[in-house]
Design a protein around this motif. Structure first.
Motif, PDB file in Angstrom:
ATOM      1  N   ARG A   1     -25.189   5.609   3.660  1.00 18.72           N
ATOM      2  CA  ARG A   1     -24.210   6.807   4.303  1.00 18.72           C
ATOM      3  C   ARG A   1     -22.730   6.879   3.794  1.00 18.72           C
ATOM      4  N   LEU A   2     -22.381   5.719   2.998  1.00 26.57           N
ATOM      5  CA  LEU A   2     -21.124   5.651   2.260  1.00 26.57           C
ATOM      6  C   LEU A   2     -21.091   6.887   1.239  1.00 26.57           C
ATOM      7  N   THR A   3     -20.090   7.534   0.867  1.00 24.54           N
ATOM      8  CA  THR A   3     -20.016   8.460  -0.208  1.00 24.54           C
ATOM      9  C   THR A   3     -18.610   7.993  -0.812  1.00 24.54           C
ATOM     10  N   PRO A   4     -18.529   8.535  -2.319  1.00 25.73           N
ATOM     11  CA  PRO A   4     -17.339   8.141  -2.986  1.00 25.73           C
ATOM     12  C   PRO A   4     -15.874   8.689  -2.257  1.00 25.73           C
ATOM     13  N   ASP A   5     -16.166   9.640  -1.443  1.00 28.74           N
ATOM     14  CA  ASP A   5     -14.712   9.901  -0.732  1.00 28.74           C
ATOM     15  C   ASP A   5     -14.234   8.773  -0.019  1.00 28.74           C
ATOM     16  N   HIS A   6     -14.799   7.970   0.497  1.00 29.18           N
ATOM     17  CA  HIS A   6     -14.457   6.829   1.414  1.00 29.18           C
ATOM     18  C   HIS A   6     -13.497   5.827   0.626  1.00 29.18           C
ATOM     19  N   PHE A   7     -13.562   6.023  -0.698  1.00 33.44           N
ATOM     20  CA  PHE A   7     -12.852   5.006  -1.367  1.00 33.44           C
ATOM     21  C   PHE A   7     -11.860   5.526  -2.322  1.00 33.44           C
ATOM     22  N   PRO A   8     -10.693   4.995  -2.482  1.00 28.08           N
ATOM     23  CA  PRO A   8      -9.569   5.197  -3.465  1.00 28.08           C
ATOM     24  C   PRO A   8     -10.143   5.691  -4.949  1.00 28.08           C
ATOM     25  N   ASP A   9     -10.893   4.670  -5.346  1.00 36.05           N
ATOM     26  CA  ASP A   9     -11.429   4.639  -6.836  1.00 36.05           C
ATOM     27  C   ASP A   9     -12.687   5.703  -6.792  1.00 36.05           C
ATOM     28  N   SER A  10     -13.115   6.327  -5.673  1.00 37.27           N
ATOM     29  CA  SER A  10     -14.253   7.249  -5.611  1.00 37.27           C
ATOM     30  C   SER A  10     -15.589   6.728  -6.085  1.00 37.27           C
ATOM     31  N   ALA A  11     -15.837   5.381  -5.797  1.00 39.63           N
ATOM     32  CA  ALA A  11     -16.940   4.692  -6.068  1.00 39.63           C
ATOM     33  C   ALA A  11     -17.268   3.658  -5.108  1.00 39.63           C
ATOM     34  N   VAL A  12     -18.499   4.028  -4.388  1.00 42.46           N
ATOM     35  CA  VAL A  12     -19.410   3.157  -3.577  1.00 42.46           C
ATOM     36  C   VAL A  12     -19.622   1.944  -3.993  1.00 42.46           C
ATOM     37  N   PRO A  13     -19.003   0.865  -3.463  1.00 41.57           N
ATOM     38  CA  PRO A  13     -19.467  -0.464  -3.851  1.00 41.57           C
ATOM     39  C   PRO A  13     -20.987  -0.811  -3.738  1.00 41.57           C
ATOM     40  N   ALA A  14     -21.441  -1.832  -4.574  1.00 41.30           N
ATOM     41  CA  ALA A  14     -22.663  -2.180  -4.544  1.00 41.30           C
ATOM     42  C   ALA A  14     -23.110  -2.770  -3.024  1.00 41.30           C
ATOM     43  N   GLN A  15     -24.403  -2.893  -2.726  1.00 40.90           N
ATOM     44  CA  GLN A  15     -24.773  -3.510  -1.364  1.00 40.90           C
ATOM     45  C   GLN A  15     -24.500  -4.985  -1.469  1.00 40.90           C
ATOM     46  N   ARG A  16     -24.417  -5.708  -2.320  1.00 38.00           N
ATOM     47  CA  ARG A  16     -24.186  -6.996  -2.369  1.00 38.00           C
ATOM     48  C   ARG A  16     -22.563  -7.088  -1.735  1.00 38.00           C
ATOM     49  N   LYS A  17     -21.758  -6.327  -2.497  1.00 37.21           N
ATOM     50  CA  LYS A  17     -20.193  -6.422  -2.138  1.00 37.21           C
ATOM     51  C   LYS A  17     -20.144  -6.109  -0.769  1.00 37.21           C
ATOM     52  N   LEU A  18     -20.813  -5.118  -0.160  1.00 36.31           N
ATOM     53  CA  LEU A  18     -20.717  -4.747   1.230  1.00 36.31           C
ATOM     54  C   LEU A  18     -21.088  -5.993   1.978  1.00 36.31           C
ATOM     55  N   TYR A  19     -21.900  -6.737   1.833  1.00 35.70           N
ATOM     56  CA  TYR A  19     -22.094  -8.029   2.597  1.00 35.70           C
ATOM     57  C   TYR A  19     -21.181  -8.800   2.497  1.00 35.70           C
ATOM     58  N   ASP A  20     -20.372  -8.965   1.220  1.00 29.36           N
ATOM     59  CA  ASP A  20     -19.100  -9.921   1.156  1.00 29.36           C
ATOM     60  C   ASP A  20     -17.963  -9.269   1.969  1.00 29.36           C
ATOM     61  N   PHE A  21     -17.664  -7.772   2.204  1.00 29.46           N
ATOM     62  CA  PHE A  21     -16.903  -7.221   2.999  1.00 29.46           C
ATOM     63  C   PHE A  21     -17.078  -7.773   4.438  1.00 29.46           C
ATOM     64  N   CYS A  22     -18.634  -7.539   4.851  1.00 32.53           N
ATOM     65  CA  CYS A  22     -18.711  -7.732   5.989  1.00 32.53           C
ATOM     66  C   CYS A  22     -18.544  -9.210   6.659  1.00 32.53           C
ATOM     67  N   GLY A  23     -18.424 -10.103   5.468  1.00 31.58           N
ATOM     68  CA  GLY A  23     -18.316 -11.673   5.752  1.00 31.58           C
ATOM     69  C   GLY A  23     -16.814 -11.902   5.825  1.00 31.58           C
ATOM     70  N   GLY A  24     -16.004 -11.111   5.365  1.00 33.66           N
ATOM     71  CA  GLY A  24     -14.615 -11.000   5.382  1.00 33.66           C
ATOM     72  C   GLY A  24     -14.136 -11.479   3.938  1.00 33.66           C
ATOM     73  N   LYS A  25     -14.823 -11.371   3.151  1.00 35.36           N
ATOM     74  CA  LYS A  25     -14.176 -11.827   1.538  1.00 35.36           C
ATOM     75  C   LYS A  25     -13.896 -10.252   0.698  1.00 35.36           C
ATOM     76  N   ASP A  26     -12.630 -10.560   0.345  1.00 32.49           N
ATOM     77  CA  ASP A  26     -12.023  -9.271  -0.265  1.00 32.49           C
ATOM     78  C   ASP A  26     -12.104  -7.764   0.587  1.00 32.49           C
ATOM     79  N   LEU A  27     -11.991  -8.265   2.143  1.00 37.55           N
ATOM     80  CA  LEU A  27     -11.955  -7.136   2.791  1.00 37.55           C
ATOM     81  C   LEU A  27     -10.872  -6.233   2.434  1.00 37.55           C
ATOM     82  N   THR A  28     -11.011  -4.593   2.567  1.00 36.42           N
ATOM     83  CA  THR A  28     -10.132  -3.744   2.341  1.00 36.42           C
ATOM     84  C   THR A  28      -9.949  -2.820   3.504  1.00 36.42           C
ATOM     85  N   TRP A  29      -8.711  -2.235   3.592  1.00 36.13           N
ATOM     86  CA  TRP A  29      -8.494  -1.168   4.766  1.00 36.13           C
ATOM     87  C   TRP A  29      -9.300   0.016   4.530  1.00 36.13           C
ATOM     88  N   ALA A  30      -9.582   0.312   3.296  1.00 36.16           N
ATOM     89  CA  ALA A  30     -10.354   1.489   2.938  1.00 36.16           C
ATOM     90  C   ALA A  30     -11.955   1.214   3.467  1.00 36.16           C
TER      91      ALA A  30
END
Length: 800
Positions: A14-43
């Motif tokens: 459901r994520l779109t490029p408009d959600h991110f400053p660099d207009s690129a949706v991160p890979a699914q593995r990266k999303l798991y890192d974000f959810c775990g607190g690693k390299d979490l961004t406000w965007a």
């Protein structure tokens, strides 16, 4: 994400490029890192809030406002990690990794189940089509055999024409062997697809339990696995030849269709193998089975069917004979007969094949005979109104499967062992029984004689025909337990054939979609089906009558058929097998008077449907409410009369409940029995007179019942002025005829006189009103002679 029930995989989609400053949706593995607190961004935080609360700006702001102070504090002053905290952190990271792995495995299992369900649908289509092809081929082989014998007699051996026919006959027989092999493969692949899908569902459930444990009681994502409903691709059902001539073209087309079927089977086999590998990988690290699933043998592809022992074979013979005797008769419950034998008749001789359609509405409703709909399928829910033939269908399947006499479309069920299971019998014990306890649960007197382990082996070997009757006949709180019992039984024993029946309003349209069931709805009988039902009922009645009564039954049959063809309200009543049989049985019991007493028929039908049928079948207060017949009629009259006065045929459930409120207040006997919505739900499911044409909408099963009850309400309210003023409206004509039947003699005379008088003074409506008045006479059991003569004088000559 937990609150919204969204997994990482769903979030990624459901994520779109408009959600991110660099207009690129991160890979699914990266999303798991974000959810775990690693390299979490406000965007990413803002993106999650947007996805979890779409089109709800206030909710998004509320979530962001709760998170922002924590984010700012963490950025400004990160907490140093001490030695103890580091150990805790490692444990948290390991737990997080296990949670992520569980989510990934569940996603893979969803895909494995979807692939397996698609393979099942493909295989079911193939089984049905191959059965049809075989039927065509057997016909062609018969024709070619006749041609060969004729040419042999006419031309003798060695003739060129004879040689050509013999070559085609050999080719056809070769196709027969290949088709039978393809059919075995398709049936096997269907069985395997069901097994694999059930196993995927079972492992996913265990993974979800493990995930909930890891998350220490947190709310995990929804673990309901949706079954794939896509039509199978790669196989064009329109491509099957319909036995064209000449013979050579037929055989060429047949061979092409057979090659296509074999290709589809190969594709499905590969998909199943891949799905099995996914399940094996997902279940490798799981703890032992927790034991809350029925334990049974999950048959592998190489497990042979064990042959019956002599003891088992002898028991099955006794059991099949018992089934044929026990379920070989039909009975009308809830009716008074001078001779109780008139309430029973042979199923064999009176069974009528009914039409069904898919429960879920589609752009085009496919209508087919129930035998066609069941062909090649292992899991079916049959839904229908009261008396529509659900239980009769199960009885017919049981006795014919036991005898091996099912038609060719259902030949795959011949020789199976039927288990006829009224759910109301199964819930009487503390828990739903396992296979070895089914016969005892339904009161079979042979239960104690079954060999040890016999029932389990029948289920394991795929020989069980499980006929579960009456989901609507158990309490609403028990229906989820019945669903779980079915799912667990299917997970343990996927190879049998399961047919479940229920009234349509008792469960959702897709109640068992998730475990591979097709949901069908029985349609009202067509005029041709009604005539067939009446004729077959009399065939069954004559079979057990003496010579004198057999002659009388011929006349009775003719009188009922004529009455149904000519009398609108009688035809409206005879729309289900139960009501057809009721008409025939009462007509026999009362020696042919019923076709002239339509009002008596409706009164008998109401008594049977509203209360007595359930009482005599020992179904009591299923919805938690017990309402007497008079009370039920009064409430239904309220709904019917409102619909009539507002020129409506249906209304919303909310409006119906509101209409019942004052009626319930005025009925002290119903005080404390339930609020209007509960009472309405009881009437919808148990009365047999209401149905849901769409979610949240209500209507009477036939307009004639609405007219009958509305007319009764109008007479009780003395609304004869309304009846007279509405007489020129076509939708009120039948109401007025039935009002004449309900009215007392004086009221009847006044209403008929008013109709005649209005006709005398209103020339545009004269013929219509006089004809209506004359048609009311057959509903008037007693009438003033002067009024009778007045009506007859105005009747059109052709109606005299």
């Amino acid at each position: 994400m937990d609150d919204a029930g969204i997994t990482v995989a769903v979030l990624h989609g459901r994520l779109t490029p408009d959600h991110f400053p660099d207009s690129a949706v991160p890979a699914q593995r990266k999303l798991y890192d974000f959810c775990g607190g690693k390299d979490l961004t406000w965007a990413f935080i803002e993106a999650v809030a947007d996805v979890c609360t779409p089109d709800d700006a206030p909710a998004q702001r509320q979530k962001i406002e709760r998170v922002r102070p924590l984010w700012e504090a963490a950025q400004a002053n990160p907490t140093p990690v001490g030695q103890e905290a580091r150990g805790t952190g490692r444990e948290l990271i390991e737990a997080k990794d296990r949670v992520i792995a569980a989510y990934q495995q569940i996603d893979r299992l969803r895909q494995a189940q979807a692939d397996s369900d698609q393979a099942r649908v493909r295989a079911e289509h193939l089984v049905t089509l191959l059965l049809s092809m075989l039927g065509q081929l057997f016909t062609k082989i018969g024709d070619l055999t006749q041609d060969r014998n004729r040419l042999l007699a006419e031309l003798g051996p060695g003739a060129a024409a004879l040689t050509a026919v013999e070559d085609r006959l050999r080719e056809a027989k070769g196709h027969r062997a290949s088709t039978q092999e393809a059919l075995r493969r398709a049936e096997y692949e269907r069985d395997e697809a069901l097994r694999v899908a059930d196993e995927a569902r079972r492992v996913a459930r265990r993974l979800q339990d493990e995930l909930d444990r890891l998350r220490a009681g947190g709310n995990g994502p929804d673990d309901t696995l949706a079954a794939a409903s896509e039509e199978p691709d790669g196989f064009d059902t329109a491509g099957i030849p319909a036995a064209p001539d000449p013979d050579e073209m037929f055989l060429d087309d047949y061979a092409a269709a057979l090659r296509k079927a074999q290709t589809v089977l190969d594709t499905g086999s590969d998909a199943l193998q891949a799905a099995e590998e996914q399940i094996a990988e997902a279940s490798a690290d799981l703890p032992p089975n927790p034991g809350n699933v029925i334990r049974g043998t999950m048959l592998s592809r190489t497990t042979p069917n064990n042959p019956l022992t002599s003891e088992e074979s002898e028991f099955e013979d006794r059991y099949r004979a018992y089934l044929t005797q026990r379920h070989g008769e039909l009975t009308i419950f809830g009716m008074d007969f001078g001779d109780r034998r008139h309430a029973r008749w042979s199923l064999d001789q009176s069974y009528v094949s009914l039409e069904v359609t898919n429960a879920a509405p589609g752009p085009v409703d496919q209508v087919e005979r129930v035998e066609q709909a069941l062909a090649g399928r292992q899991r079916t829910v049959v839904m229908g109104d009261a008396g529509s033939g659900k239980t009769t269908l199960l009885q017919w399947l049981a006795i014919n499967a036991a005898r091996g006499s099912l038609p060719s479309l259902l030949e795959h069920l011949n020789g199976n062992v039927p288990f006829v299971l009224p759910l109301r019998s199964l819930v009487s014990s503390s828990s739903f029984p396992r296979p070895e306890g089914l016969l005892a649960a339904v009161g079979c007197p042979l239960a104690g004689a079954q060999p040890e382990g016999w029932a389990r082996r029948v289920f394991e070997n795929g020989r069980a025909l499980v006929l579960v009757d009456g989901v609507d006949e158990i309490a609403p709180e028990q229906r989820p337990l019945a669903q779980r019992w079915l799912e667990d039984t299917l997970a343990a024993y996927p190879r049998g054939c399961y047919v479940v029946t229920t009234r349509s309003s008792a469960v959702p349209l897709h109640w068992l979609d998730g475990v591979g069931f097709r949901h069908l709805v029985l349609r009202p009988m067509s005029a041709l089906d009604v005539e067939s039902s009446i004729a077959l009922w009399h065939v069954a009645a004559r079979a057990e009558a003496d010579e004198h009564e057999r002659q009388a039954l011929v006349s009775l049959e003719r009188s009922v058929l004529d009455a149904v063809r000519q009398e609108q309200n009688l035809a409206a009543l005879a729309t289900t097998p139960l009501l057809c049989s009721m008409i025939c049985a009462l007509n026999r019991d009362r020696r042919g008077v019923l076709p002239r007493e339509v009002m008596s028929l409706y009164e008998a039908a109401l008594s049977m449907l509203l209360v007595r049928r359930d009482v005599e079948r020992r179904i009591d207060a299923v919805e938690g409410i017990r309402i007497a017949q008079r009370e039920s009629v009064q409430l239904l009259q309220t709904l019917a009369y409102w619909l009539l006065r507002n020129n409506r045929s249906e209304t919303s459930a909310e409006t119906a409940a509101r209409l019942l409120q004052p009626a319930l207040v005025a009925m002290p006997a119903l005080s404390g029995r339930g609020d209007p919505r509960q009472v309405l739900q009881h009437l919808l499911i148990r009365s047999g007179l209401l149905r849901e044409p769409a979610f949240g909408r209500l209507e009477f099963i036939h307009r004639a019942f609405q007219d009958y009850l509305g007319a009764r309400a109008a007479v009780e309210a003395a609304d004869f002025g309304l009846l007279g003023s509405s007489a020129t409206q076509e939708q009120w004509e039948n109401v007025i005829r039935m009002a004449i039947g309900h009215a007392r003699p004086r009221e009847r005379a006044e209403l008929l006189s008013a109709l005649v008088s209005r006709g005398d003074h209103e020339e545009p409506h004269r013929e219509q009103l006089h004809r209506l008045a004359f048609s009311c006479l057959k509903y008037a059991t007693e009438l003033d002679p002067g009024v009778l003569e007045l009506v007859r004088q105005r009747a059109p000559d052709r109606d005299r």
